[in-house]
Design an enzyme around this catalytic site. Structure first.
Site, PDB file in Angstrom:
ATOM      1  N   LYS A 195      29.049 -57.790 -21.054  1.00 45.70           N
ATOM      2  CA  LYS A 195      30.371 -57.157 -21.140  1.00 45.70           C
ATOM      3  C   LYS A 195      30.394 -55.968 -22.086  1.00 45.70           C
ATOM      4  O   LYS A 195      31.333 -55.184 -22.062  1.00 45.70           O
ATOM      5  CB  LYS A 195      31.409 -58.188 -21.575  1.00 45.70           C
TER       6      LYS A 195
HETATM    7  C1  PLP Z   1      29.276 -65.456 -20.071  1.00 47.88           C
HETATM    8  C2  PLP Z   1      29.676 -64.730 -18.840  1.00 47.88           C
HETATM    9  N1  PLP Z   1      29.068 -65.018 -17.691  1.00 47.88           N
HETATM   10  C3  PLP Z   1      29.395 -64.413 -16.539  1.00 47.88           C
HETATM   11  C4  PLP Z   1      30.389 -63.478 -16.499  1.00 47.88           C
HETATM   12  C5  PLP Z   1      30.747 -62.866 -15.188  1.00 47.88           C
HETATM   13  O1  PLP Z   1      30.451 -61.505 -15.143  1.00 47.88           O
HETATM   14  P1  PLP Z   1      31.312 -60.527 -14.236  1.00 47.88           P
HETATM   15  O2  PLP Z   1      32.660 -60.428 -14.861  1.00 47.88           O
HETATM   16  O3  PLP Z   1      30.542 -59.250 -14.270  1.00 47.88           O
HETATM   17  O4  PLP Z   1      31.392 -61.140 -12.885  1.00 47.88           O
HETATM   18  C6  PLP Z   1      31.066 -63.157 -17.675  1.00 47.88           C
HETATM   19  C7  PLP Z   1      32.183 -62.249 -17.647  1.00 47.88           C
HETATM   20  O5  PLP Z   1      33.041 -62.258 -18.503  1.00 47.88           O
HETATM   21  C8  PLP Z   1      30.694 -63.784 -18.875  1.00 47.88           C
HETATM   22  O6  PLP Z   1      31.311 -63.500 -20.041  1.00 47.88           O
END
Ligand code: PLP
Length: 349
Positions: free
Chosen positions: A43
């Site tokens: 992020k």
């Molecule tokens: C720990 C974690 N895994 C997976 C994701 C998912 O990523 P995306 O928002 O790019 O789908 C996030 C998103 O906030 C996350 O913080």
């Protein structure tokens, strides 16, 4: 190399081969460690991309305020970026926000707004309502809106995907956890053009509505969402794999203990999905993404007492060796399926 700002240290994350958590059929799993970004997650890239875009188009002016709903990594990334670029940051969260996150963003000077009343799907919507109230009351405030901001997938299409191509070259499958859909959509956009035969596997939490499955609650943080996010380009996702809490958590704990990789629950879920894909595709080269650092889960899913208190002690213990985990991924309760199969299943109830 001297970086002009901490923000220049975002990206260029390493890829590590899994040596023990693997299927012995000629396949290999390579893990892209987004946990190695300065605020600990994928992020950081998204947050920086959204802020820079808003600066460019004038939605964010010097000394302005950034307001976002986040109880996790986006908040951490925005807090760091706000500190480095001189913005006030207000994060809207709820009582379930981990203390470690609250302490982390507070250290960067971010402010927290805690929403106390959930609705029938939890806190996500009430938090968004509060964001709108704050935006109306704060002149010049900018709302990144990570769920529906093209700058979120864009940075992965333009930057993260090319890092993977540079480091890995040719490969057969990309496995990524889905939250806002940002990283899987952006990565898939570029990688599908460069590697037309590559298959994308979206890993979602059992209970999430991202792909239209009926809503239930789940525990893992980061992946899963109570609605379909605008940023998720489902046409770029070839297969969906629902992963249960105990599967993702058991995998993350083994990544720490058997590979020395302290990563988060969604990284565990992605690796569980990668193992499942490896069973079905002998000899394949699989890239999985580890979205965040395991430090976020110390005292939670890395803690046996916490697991027992959340009713997961036995289920995680049943997958506590690499052999048990790899065997469980061969024939999981929710095997991966195409989107067509998902929609048939959902319509047939
Ligand atoms: C720990 C974690 N895994 C997976 C994701 C998912 O990523 P995306 O928002 O790019 O789908 C996030 C998103 O906030 C996350 O913080």
């Amino acid at each position: 190399m001297i970086n002009d700002s901490v923000l220049d240290t975002i990206g260029r994350t390493p890829v590590v081969r899994l040596n023990r958590i693997r299927v012995d059929n000629g396949s290999e799993i390579l893990l892209k460690l987004e946990s190695r970004n300065p605020a600990g997650s994928v992020k950081d890239r998204t947050a920086l991309s959204m802020v820079l875009e808003a600066e460019r188009d004038g939605r964010l002016k010097p000394g302005g305020t950034i307001i976002e709903s986040s109880s996790g990594n986006t908040g951490k990334g925005l807090a760091l970026i706000g500190a480095a670029r001189g913005y006030r940051v207000i994060l809207v969260t709820d009582p379930k926000a981990p203390a470690s996150m609250v302490e982390y963003v507070s250290a960067f000077g971010a402010e927290l707004e805690i929403v106390k009343e959930p609705d029938e799907t939890g806190y996500q919507r009430p938090r968004l309502n509060r964001v709108h109230e704050l935006l109306a009351a704060t002149p010049g405030a900018f709302w990144p809106n990570q769920y529906d901001n093209p700058a979120n997938p864009k940075i992965h299409a333009e930057q993260t995907a090319y890092e993977i191509l540079d480091d890995v070259g040719q490969f057969d499958a990309l496995v990524a956890a889905v939250g806002t859909g940002g990283h899987i959509s952006g990565l898939a956009e570029t990688l599908k053009k460069k590697l037309p035969d590559m298959v994308t596997v979206g890993v979602d939490a059992k209970g999430s509505r991202a792909f239209g499955f009926p809503y239930e609650t789940w525990l893992m943080r980061g992946l899963g969402i109570a609605w379909k996010p605008e940023n998720l380009q489902t046409e770029l996702v070839d297969r969906v794999h629902l992963v249960a809490d105990h599967e993702g958590i058991a995998a993350s704990r083994l990544l720490a203990r058997r590979e020395g990789l302290l990563v988060g629950e969604s990284a565990g879920a992605a690796v569980f999905g990668a193992l499942h894909h490896a069973h079905d595709n002998p000899g394949s080269r699989i890239v999985a993404v580890a979205p965040d650092d395991g430090g976020n889960y110390l005292g939670e899913s890395y803690d046996d007492e916490w697991l027992r208190a959340h009713g997961l002690g036995d289920a995680v213990a049943a997958l506590a060796t690499t052999e048990l985990l790899v065997a469980a991924a061969k024939d999981p309760a929710w095997p991966s399926m195409t989107l067509e199969q998902v929609s048939r299943l959902v319509t047939s109830g």
